[in-house]
Every structure is written in C-alpha cells, then in structure tokens.
Design a protein around this motif. Structure first.
Motif, mmCIF file in Angstrom:
data_model
loop_
_atom_site.group_PDB
_atom_site.id
_atom_site.type_symbol
_atom_site.label_atom_id
_atom_site.label_comp_id
_atom_site.label_asym_id
_atom_site.label_seq_id
_atom_site.Cartn_x
_atom_site.Cartn_y
_atom_site.Cartn_z
ATOM 1 N N TRP A 337 0.814 -1.222 0.000
ATOM 2 C CA TRP A 337 0.000 0.000 0.000
ATOM 3 C C TRP A 337 0.848 1.273 0.000
ATOM 4 O O TRP A 337 0.640 2.154 -0.835
ATOM 5 C CB TRP A 337 -0.974 -0.006 1.179
ATOM 6 N N PRO A 338 1.800 1.445 0.926
ATOM 7 C CA PRO A 338 2.551 2.711 0.946
ATOM 8 C C PRO A 338 3.313 2.965 -0.355
ATOM 9 O O PRO A 338 3.370 4.114 -0.834
ATOM 10 C CB PRO A 338 3.517 2.541 2.123
ATOM 11 N N PHE A 339 3.888 1.909 -0.929
ATOM 12 C CA PHE A 339 4.682 2.079 -2.147
ATOM 13 C C PHE A 339 3.808 2.537 -3.314
ATOM 14 O O PHE A 339 4.142 3.502 -4.021
ATOM 15 C CB PHE A 339 5.375 0.756 -2.493
ATOM 16 N N TYR A 340 2.677 1.873 -3.516
ATOM 17 C CA TYR A 340 1.820 2.231 -4.652
ATOM 18 C C TYR A 340 1.009 3.497 -4.376
ATOM 19 O O TYR A 340 0.598 4.189 -5.320
ATOM 20 C CB TYR A 340 0.932 1.042 -5.034
ATOM 21 N N THR A 341 0.818 3.820 -3.114
ATOM 22 C CA THR A 341 0.209 5.108 -2.790
ATOM 23 C C THR A 341 1.067 6.247 -3.323
ATOM 24 O O THR A 341 0.562 7.229 -3.888
ATOM 25 C CB THR A 341 0.020 5.254 -1.270
ATOM 26 N N GLU A 342 2.374 6.115 -3.161
ATOM 27 C CA GLU A 342 3.263 7.159 -3.674
ATOM 28 C C GLU A 342 3.251 7.188 -5.205
ATOM 29 O O GLU A 342 3.433 8.253 -5.806
ATOM 30 C CB GLU A 342 4.673 6.960 -3.139
ATOM 31 N N ARG A 343 3.033 6.047 -5.834
ATOM 32 C CA ARG A 343 2.899 6.026 -7.295
ATOM 33 C C ARG A 343 1.658 6.799 -7.732
ATOM 34 O O ARG A 343 1.688 7.580 -8.701
ATOM 35 C CB ARG A 343 2.810 4.568 -7.781
ATOM 36 N N VAL A 344 0.551 6.583 -7.019
ATOM 37 C CA VAL A 344 -0.684 7.304 -7.343
ATOM 38 C C VAL A 344 -0.519 8.791 -7.055
ATOM 39 O O VAL A 344 -0.945 9.642 -7.839
ATOM 40 C CB VAL A 344 -1.873 6.737 -6.550
ATOM 41 N N ARG A 345 0.119 9.096 -5.925
ATOM 42 C CA ARG A 345 0.330 10.499 -5.583
ATOM 43 C C ARG A 345 1.150 11.187 -6.675
ATOM 44 O O ARG A 345 0.862 12.326 -7.069
ATOM 45 C CB ARG A 345 1.049 10.615 -4.238
ATOM 46 N N ALA A 346 2.160 10.487 -7.165
ATOM 47 C CA ALA A 346 2.999 11.050 -8.230
ATOM 48 C C ALA A 346 2.192 11.258 -9.504
ATOM 49 O O ALA A 346 2.361 12.260 -10.205
ATOM 50 C CB ALA A 346 4.188 10.140 -8.490
ATOM 51 N N ALA A 347 1.298 10.312 -9.796
ATOM 52 C CA ALA A 347 0.498 10.411 -11.023
ATOM 53 C C ALA A 347 -0.551 11.503 -10.917
ATOM 54 O O ALA A 347 -0.763 12.272 -11.863
ATOM 55 C CB ALA A 347 -0.162 9.065 -11.321
ATOM 56 N N GLU A 348 -1.226 11.585 -9.760
ATOM 57 C CA GLU A 348 -2.339 12.524 -9.629
ATOM 58 C C GLU A 348 -1.879 13.933 -9.281
ATOM 59 O O GLU A 348 -2.521 14.913 -9.663
ATOM 60 C CB GLU A 348 -3.321 12.021 -8.570
ATOM 61 N N TYR A 349 -0.797 14.022 -8.525
ATOM 62 C CA TYR A 349 -0.357 15.337 -8.050
ATOM 63 C C TYR A 349 1.055 15.692 -8.512
ATOM 64 O O TYR A 349 1.566 16.759 -8.149
ATOM 65 C CB TYR A 349 -0.408 15.384 -6.513
ATOM 66 N N ASP A 350 1.664 14.794 -9.288
ATOM 67 C CA ASP A 350 3.050 15.001 -9.724
ATOM 68 C C ASP A 350 3.918 15.316 -8.508
ATOM 69 O O ASP A 350 4.674 16.283 -8.492
ATOM 70 C CB ASP A 350 3.109 16.145 -10.750
ATOM 71 N N LEU A 351 3.803 14.459 -7.477
ATOM 72 C CA LEU A 351 4.448 14.741 -6.208
ATOM 73 C C LEU A 351 5.097 13.474 -5.661
ATOM 74 O O LEU A 351 4.450 12.440 -5.499
ATOM 75 C CB LEU A 351 3.403 15.250 -5.198
ATOM 76 N N ASP A 352 6.389 13.554 -5.388
ATOM 77 C CA ASP A 352 7.130 12.461 -4.786
ATOM 78 C C ASP A 352 7.573 12.913 -3.400
ATOM 79 O O ASP A 352 8.570 13.611 -3.240
ATOM 80 C CB ASP A 352 8.340 12.103 -5.657
ATOM 81 N N ARG A 353 6.840 12.488 -2.375
ATOM 82 C CA ARG A 353 7.131 12.961 -1.017
ATOM 83 C C ARG A 353 8.490 12.472 -0.528
ATOM 84 O O ARG A 353 9.139 13.156 0.274
ATOM 85 C CB ARG A 353 6.037 12.509 -0.052
#
Length: 683
Positions: A337-353
């Motif tokens: 979950w955490p790993f693919y959450t960051e993938r979605v965040r990057a796709a939807e918000y262009d953001l890599d925390r």
C-alpha cells in the motif's frame, strides 16, 4: 543520606534540572522509599488534625505534599522511557507495585476523603476563587472515582488489582521493547534496500554496525504497524519482511509474548471497573472525561468508520489498477500500500514525497520551523544551553524566555532512536510549574528518528516533521500553563482533551511564512519550490481513507477490549480472533488496511495512559479542526491570535473545565464539519 544521594537534595542546576551526571541507578530505589515515607508523614499530618477542614489546612497541605516523590518519579520515569537499560528496567519492575500501593494509600485514605468531602459540600460558601473551587471539585471527584468511598474489604481488593496491573503494564512494555529490538530486520545486500535515500541507508548501516554487524544493514521497527521505508523500497520481498516483523511483535511464543499479559490486563481492568460500580473499564474511564460515556465514543467512531472504509476501498481500487497494468500483476497486499500510494500520488499530483527529505534538515526544521512559529505566534525565544547536561548525550537543552525576557523554563529534545528508548513519540515533564511551589517548567520531547552516521545531516520525512510540530504543541502546553496548584500544571487535563493543543500546532507546517523559512534544501539553501508546496496542499486529503481507517480500527480495538464486562473479560479469549471480530463489527476488517496498532504492540493502551482512551486523538481533532478554521478566519499567524489561544486555553492548564475553556476561546462549542472536510468524510 542526602549527602550520598543526589536525588534527596535540591538540584544545583538551573530550574531544578536533575543532576543526571551525578545520579546513578542505585540512587533511585532508596530515594523513592525516602519520598514515600515523607509523603506518608505529610498526609498523616493532614488527617490527624482535630481542627475542622479548611482549604488551607487540607487542600493547600495536600498540594504541598509529595514534592520529593514527584521530583524523584519524574526524574526516573524520564529515563526509564527514553534510556531503559536492563538495570533501569529491573528498578522499574520492582517499583511498579510499590508506586501503585503508595498512590492507593493516599487516594483511598478514608480520613482524607472525609475532609475533602466536607469542603466539597461547603465549596460555594468558602469564598474560594475559581481555581481553588475547581481544585476541591477535582480532588473530590478523583478520589471518589478511584474508590475512596468503598468499604475496607473492597479497598483491599482494589489495591491488589492496582498493584498487579502496574506490574503487568510494565511487563507489556518490557516485552515490546525486547521484541522490537529482536525483530529488527537485517539485510545482507544493499540492493534489497533499493529505493531508500542515502541518509536512510547510512542510518541502517550505522544501526547494523552498532550491533556488531559491519557491512550489513539493519532496519529498526517503529511503534506503529507500518514503516516509513515501505513507501520507497522497490523490493516487494523486503517490504514484506519489514511489515511481517512489525506485525509479529508481542505475538510469538516465548518470553516476549504479550498475549497472556494483555488478556490478564483486560480481565483485571474489567473486574476493577465492576468493583467501582461500572459495567466496563471503558465506562469507568470515559465517565471522567469530556466524552462522558463509551456510547458517545462509539457513536463518533461508527459515524466516521463508514465513510472512511468507503474511501479506503476507492483508494485500494486505484492502487490495484496500477498493479494490474504492470507486466506481472498481483493482488495488492498491506506491505504494498505505501509504495503504490506514492505512485498514485505522483500520477495525480506530480508529487514524490520521498524526494522532499533534502528540504527537511532536522536542525533547520527545529529552529526555523518549530521555534520560529512559536516566536511569531507567542513572542517566546530559545537559547541552547550546552552547559546543561541531560540524561543522555543525544539530549539537547534549550532555555525558553517569554516576550518580555522573563524565563519560562527549559525545553529538552531527544530526537534519535536507540535500543533503550521505547517506540513512538511523546512529551513528558521533569519539573511542573506551580506558583505554590515557586517552580517553572522543564519539558521533554522524544522522537525516534534514525540517527545517520557522523557527519551526515539528519533529513526528516514529512511525517517526522509533523511529529516534531505535534510534540512541540504538547511542550508549549507544558510551558505555558500558569497555575497555582501543581495538580493542574502543564498537560494535566482530561485525556480526551490533551491531544488538542498538539494537533493545533501542526497547522503551522504549511503556513507560508513558516514553510518558506524552514523548508530549504540542505545543500543549496533553495526554498521548497512553490509548485511543490501547492501540490502538498492539494494532496492533504489524499490517502485519508487509509489513514482514517487504520486509526479508527485501533481506536475501536481499544474500545472493544475495554467494553467487556467482568464475566466476558474473564473468558479464555483468543487475541487474533477477538481482533478480527471487533474489526468486522465496525466494518474495518480490510486485511490490506491493517490497524495502526494490533493488540500485542498497542503500547498506548496496555502500557501507557490511553486505556479506553485512544479515541481521544479523533475526539480532540474535532476541536483542533474547528480551531484551525478560527485562526484562518482571524488572520492566522498573528500575536493577538496567539495570545488569545495561550491565555484562554494553553495557559489555564487543568485549572478549568476544558470545554468551558474552549467556549471561552471560540465563543461557542466546537463543530464537527471542519474535521469531516479535512479528512474527506463530508460527503
């Protein structure tokens, strides 16, 4: 004896900071015994009086008693939670039943109770000011709640229960600390840690080296179920190893097995509640909190659980869609979950925390973020006191001054993780402010940030930045509370109110004047790009289905265990089966969204002070979200706003009913709508 034991004489250091350099483990137990004797004599002097009870000869005398015990206890428990060596653990194990018995001897003292009851009945006619009257009310309520009105046989059983529970909760914490250390995950090949930043790899290598494992990497576990590294590690097997180790804590056969420990804790708490006239431990606890009853808590948790679970299901589907598009798809699991959450965040918000860590260098976050916000809002300033030593070399000491230059006290920061420190993050007090005693505050913030190798900067995750601001909110509460009587000092407020000031302090993380100051690249000094800031703000509600669900699941487990009556709690309960049934009951039994804490490592409720009270975070967040709305409507980071919040809420400590204090600040009761909107639950 005082000449031989530094705990039995006044500290020579400023503000009464304990002289830890002179204190040895062998000093603690003799000091406790001397302090027990001293307070017993002080209480006896009150109860032997033939004169009628007055506020001065009873309440002031009671508040003046136990000063030595408080000083010794706060000195010791600061160390036992943050630097718990085997010798300290043994002392704590010996001390637990002694401390419980001593507290009961005062709380259950029939003669003392009669004097306080008399004052309580006459309180409106004694010419007391508001703090004095509330002091009488609270002592009477707390002694009644503790069982002071029981007969002698019931008191004897109650004392035995309390002593056994104090031993069990200490055992739970010791087991968890040992198991957390034993289950740290060792990697032989750095390729298995692909995705971690240089600083994270450095910390893992240093942790391994500290354990004699040169050339390997050790990932230590956090208190909660997940782990920050899961969001960036590309190796799925490595992610699974870390999460499996985390979830195994306290549930393996052997000396660290917490299952029988927690079952006995639940059983004895339920028996104690019945003895005190309540049908469950949850009913007993909430009766003296702002919630008032477990039913009120359950109503809130159930109200939030339905939309939270729905949002988590939507998030899960989005993650699964990404996996299904990969060459070798697989079913999403909890460690993914955490790993693919960051993938979605990057796709939807262009953001890599994960890429933001170079902008969150710990020293800059502390001085130009946390301290700077407090200076702007309250006018207070901080000066590091390198001449003052604390209980561990990693601990830093800061002197805090008010806007007019007068002193407020000391703030201690213990940032880094170590094997002798319990997990999580917390604030505690070493010295309590009190006009009666002429003392000022000393407060400590503890975090568990991995320590990099020498010469490497400490780069924080955004979650760790949030934790630093959060815990400092507790510290401000402890520093600002200005009361006469130590009973009300600092954060001595209702458990379901105590998280409110700390949660409010998180609002300054994204405040432009604060963020622009502390979020600077560690190498270039460039500010966090404006478009990244906007993306962070836009994504604040992202993944809130997961975050809210995992929290609510833990809060519900706490309620489920502690809502059992004495008969049900006495049964031979299977811990895993009980958890599954409880989570199914509230609709949060999604295996891909595990509870934030499973029972066997749920330290908040089985070894900390949050039993039947873990709900307090979301309960307090109702007030927090409503307060943030007030700040935004009134100009935000302004001294006038800070002074109002300080004077009407933080400054009163526990000397006023907290909801009354909130109404005084806000002008009305809190509304839940801002919380629902914040967490994406309004729909």
């Amino acid at each position: 004896m005082a000449n031989e034991n530094p705990l039995l004489s006044a500290s020579p250091l400023p503000y009464g900071l304990p002289d830890y350099a002179a204190i040895r483990p062998q000093h603690y137990l003799p000091a406790f015994h001397a302090a027990f004797d001293a307070q017993r004599g002080e209480i006896s002097a009150i109860t032997r009086l033939r004169a009628r009870p007055t506020f001065e000869n009873t309440m002031v005398a009671l508040e003046s008693s136990g000063r030595l015990l408080g000083e010794v206890a706060r000195t010791f428990y600061t160390v036992s939670s943050a630097d718990s060596t085997p010798e300290i653990q043994q002392i704590e194990e010996t001390l637990a039943p002694l401390m419980s018995a001593h507290q009961d001897s005062i709380q259950l003292d029939a003669d003392l109770y009669r004097r306080i009851k008399t004052l309580h009945e006459q309180r409106e006619d004694l010419g007391l000011d508001a703090e004095q009257r509330y002091l009488v009310e609270r002592h009477f309520r707390e002694m009644s709640h503790a069982g002071a009105g029981l007969d002698d046989a019931a008191k004897e059983r109650l004392t035995a229960l309390n002593q056994r529970l104090s031993t069990l909760t200490n055992t739970f914490e010791k087991n968890l600390l040992r198991d957390t250390n034993e289950l740290a995950v060792i990697f032989d090949d750095v390729a298995e840690l692909d995705g971690l930043a240089e600083g994270e790899l450095s910390a893992a290598a240093q942790a391994a080296a500290d354990h004699g494992l040169e050339g390997r990497w050790m990932v230590t576990l956090t208190l909660f179920t997940g782990h920050p590294y899961l969001s960036t590690m590309t190796n799925r097997a490595s992610r699974k190893r870390i999460l499996d180790a985390s979830r195994a804590r306290g549930s393996r056969d052997g000396q660290n097995d917490n299952r029988p420990v927690l079952r006995e804790i639940v059983k004895l708490r339920a028996e104690r509640a019945a003895l005190l006239g309540y049908n469950s431990h949850a009913a007993y606890v909430t009766s003296d909190e702002t919630a008032g009853s477990p039913e009120a808590v359950h109503d809130l948790l159930r109200r939030l659980a339905v939309p939270a679970a729905r949002n988590a299901s939507r998030e899960q589907a989005a993650l699964q869609a990404i996996i299904d598009a990969e060459p070798e798809p697989f079913p999403l699991e909890a460690h993914d979950w955490p790993f693919y959450t960051e993938r979605v965040r990057a796709a939807e918000y262009d953001l890599d925390r994960s890429a933001l860590r170079p902008w969150f260098e710990a020293e800059r976050v502390l001085r130009d973020g946390v301290f700077h916000a407090a200076t702007e809002l309250y006018g207070i300033t901080f000066e590091e006191r390198g001449d003052l030593a604390a209980y561990h070399p990693d601990v830093r000491v800061f002197e805090v001054r008010d806007a007019d230059g007068s002193t407020l006290g000391l703030f201690l920061l213990d940032l880094y993780t170590r094997d002798t420190k319990r997990g999580g993050a917390w604030m505690n007090s070493i010295v309590l402010q009190s006009r009666l005693r002429g003392t000022q505050s000393i407060v400590v913030n503890n975090l568990n940030v991995p320590k990099p190798a020498d010469g490497r900067p400490t780069l924080l995750t955004l979650d760790e930045v949030t934790t630093l601001f959060h815990e400092f909110g507790h510290a401000l509460h402890g520093l600002f509370a200005t009361v006469t009587y130590p009973h009300f000092a600092g954060t001595n407020v209702f458990r379901d109110f105590v998280e409110f000031p700390s949660q409010v302090n998180e609002m300054w993380i994204y405040w432009p004047e604060i963020l622009d100051t502390y979020a600077r690249h560690v190498e270039t000094g460039e500010p966090l790009p404006r478009d990244v800031v906007e993306k962070l703000r836009a994504s604040e509600a992202f993944n809130q289905g997961f975050a809210t669900s995992e929290y609510l699941a833990a809060a519900w487990l706490d309620q489920a265990w502690h809502s059992l009556d004495a008969e049900a709690a006495a049964g031979d309960l299977d811990v895993a089966a009980f958890e599954a049934a409880a989570l199914s009951d509230i609709g949060l039994n999604n295996p891909v969204v595990p509870t934030r804490y499973s029972s066997t490592y749920f330290a908040h409720v089985f070894s900390g002070g949050y039993s039947a009270g873990y709900y307090s975070y979301i309960w307090s967040e109702v007030l927090d979200a409503d307060t943030v709305e007030w700040f935004r409507d009134n100009g935000g980071l302004q001294r006038a706003n800070g002074e109002r919040f300080r004077d009407r809420l933080l400054g009163v400590g526990g000397s006023k009913d907290p909801l009354e204090a909130y109404r005084d600040f806000r002008g009305r009761d809190a509304e839940i709508q801002p919380l629902l909107e914040r967490r994406g639950l309004a729909g």
